[in-house]
Design a protein around this motif. Structure first.
Motif, PDB file in Angstrom:
ATOM      1  N   GLY A  96      17.419 -11.385 -21.720  1.00  0.00           N
ATOM      2  CA  GLY A  96      17.786 -11.158 -23.117  1.00  0.00           C
ATOM      3  C   GLY A  96      18.877 -10.111 -23.254  1.00  0.00           C
ATOM      4  N   ARG A  97      18.754  -9.030 -22.472  1.00  0.00           N
ATOM      5  CA  ARG A  97      19.782  -7.979 -22.519  1.00  0.00           C
ATOM      6  C   ARG A  97      21.124  -8.511 -22.029  1.00  0.00           C
ATOM      7  N   LYS A  98      21.098  -9.323 -20.975  1.00  0.00           N
ATOM      8  CA  LYS A  98      22.347  -9.862 -20.439  1.00  0.00           C
ATOM      9  C   LYS A  98      22.984 -10.830 -21.436  1.00  0.00           C
ATOM     10  N   ILE A  99      22.178 -11.638 -22.097  1.00  0.00           N
ATOM     11  CA  ILE A  99      22.715 -12.562 -23.101  1.00  0.00           C
ATOM     12  C   ILE A  99      23.367 -11.791 -24.244  1.00  0.00           C
ATOM     13  N   ARG A 100      22.695 -10.758 -24.714  1.00  0.00           N
ATOM     14  CA  ARG A 100      23.258  -9.948 -25.810  1.00  0.00           C
ATOM     15  C   ARG A 100      24.586  -9.330 -25.394  1.00  0.00           C
ATOM     16  N   LYS A 101      24.659  -8.847 -24.171  1.00  0.00           N
ATOM     17  CA  LYS A 101      25.898  -8.238 -23.679  1.00  0.00           C
ATOM     18  C   LYS A 101      27.024  -9.263 -23.649  1.00  0.00           C
ATOM     19  N   GLN A 102      26.740 -10.467 -23.157  1.00  0.00           N
ATOM     20  CA  GLN A 102      27.764 -11.507 -23.071  1.00  0.00           C
ATOM     21  C   GLN A 102      28.204 -11.962 -24.458  1.00  0.00           C
TER      22      GLN A 102
END
Length: 372
Positions: free
Chosen positions: A204-210
């Motif tokens: 979830g954190r990686k998706i938000r960053k992207q």
């Protein structure tokens, strides 16, 4: 495998001798790695970053059609380079021998919604260990497709061409779901597992960053070109996803590529593991540009045999590997991109339909495949 085993003519001694010959090829490249290889990957990383920066700069003026086309094309290529020739291969540890902390599998993070540590587990440890073993290697069909005639057919499989197309368009999200083993973890009890919850939060954190980088910050910096930059970035991600999905499909799914039963790898020797990689992979023929844009995964057979060798060495290795295929009378599955794409999609459609004629089953095979 298929009803007729294409390796049945090989004795146990020949298989182990094949393994020793492949080990010798690997050892030769390992001993020869040096500054030329290091210079290659540094040059590629530098070129990718410059291309991405230039393309994003051009897209600040994407309200003008020529700028939109140029910027979108450049960003698409930059994202493909980041995922294929750089990210995939760095995360395989192909460049760890350089001892450069900036180009190391333990520190690298890529332009992808799947966190690198989760991808390394599902891809390096599971997929490359259990290549094309039904029930062990979900990378083969990501748990949503029928990949072998002996798997029991269900009406659900009629939709697999559609599932595969959707997966191609949003491939990075499909990979993230696969890394999470989302299918088996959707059960309420499993969703509460602390380890799964931690991994899901990381995704979830990686998706938000992207999403923040691609669909908020960059478009906002474009001012009047906000919507056109948003569209350009979405298009670049779509192009990257479809391209990488096509390369992976061509390497694992065309006609002639073998799948294996779980029981077939019991007490598997080094030579047998090598043989499974040879029979479970396919190549894409083409020129240097094709090989580069696929991250040299157009040499999928060589990559599966030697996943930790520098990708720029696969072309020279392929000559020696193909000679071994001929020596041991094995089929080297390869062809141009259009042929391999057609073959892979034809197989997807063919296996979405029930078998026209029942096949003679090996004792216990049907139960094993259904359980998978």
């Amino acid at each position: 495998m298929t009803a007729i085993d294409p390796t049945a003519h090989l004795s146990a001694e020949q298989i182990e001798e094949l393994g020793r010959e492949l080990d010798a090829i690997r050892d030769e490249v390992l001993a020869d790695r040096g500054e030329k290889d290091a210079a290659y990957i540094r040059k590629v990383i530098s070129a990718q970053r410059k291309l991405e920066l230039f393309s994003r700069g051009v897209l600040l003026f994407s309200i003008f059609p020529p700028a939109w086309l140029l910027g979108t094309a450049g960003l698409s290529v930059a994202k493909i380079m980041d995922n294929m020739e750089i990210g995939h291969n760095v995360l395989h540890g192909q460049w760890d021998w350089m001892r450069d902390p900036k180009i190391h599998s333990t520190t690298w993070e890529w332009d992808h919604v799947s966190p690198s540590d989760q991808w390394k587990h599902s891809h390096n440890e599971l997929h490359h260990t259990y290549t094309n073993v039904i029930g062990k290697d979900n990378d083969l069909g990501y748990g949503i497709m029928r990949v072998d005639e002996d798997q029991r057919w269900h009406p659900f499989h009629l939709g697999q061409p559609l599932w595969n197309f959707i997966n191609a368009c949003f491939f990075e999200y499909g990979i993230a779901a696969y890394d999470l083993e989302l299918g088996k973890n959707l059960h309420k009890r499993r969703r509460k597992d602390p380890e799964f919850r931690a991994r899901a939060k990381a995704v979830g954190r990686k998706i938000r960053k992207q999403v923040l980088k691609d669909y908020v910050i960059h478009p906002l910096l474009s001012g009047p070109s906000f919507l056109t930059t948003l569209a350009a970035t979405f298009t670049a991600n779509l192009v990257r996803n479809i391209w990488s999905h096509s390369v992976i499909m061509c390497g694992h799914f065309p006609e002639g590529v073998q799948v294996f039963e779980r029981r077939s790898i019991k007490d598997e020797t080094r030579g047998q593991w090598y043989l499974r990689q040879m029979m479970g992979s396919a190549n894409i023929s083409g020129g240097r540009a094709m090989h580069f844009m696929t991250g040299n995964l157009s040499h999928q057979i060589e990559h599966h045999l030697f996943p930790d060798l520098p990708s720029n060495r696969y072309a020279e290795v392929a000559v020696k590997v193909r000679a071994l295929f001929e020596k041991y009378e094995l089929e080297y599955v390869t062809g141009p991109l259009p042929k391999q794409v057609f073959s892979a999609w034809h197989k997807v459609f063919r296996l979405s339909l029930p078998n026209k004629k029942p096949k003679v089953k090996t004792p216990g095979r049907e139960q094993e495949l259904v359980a998978a």
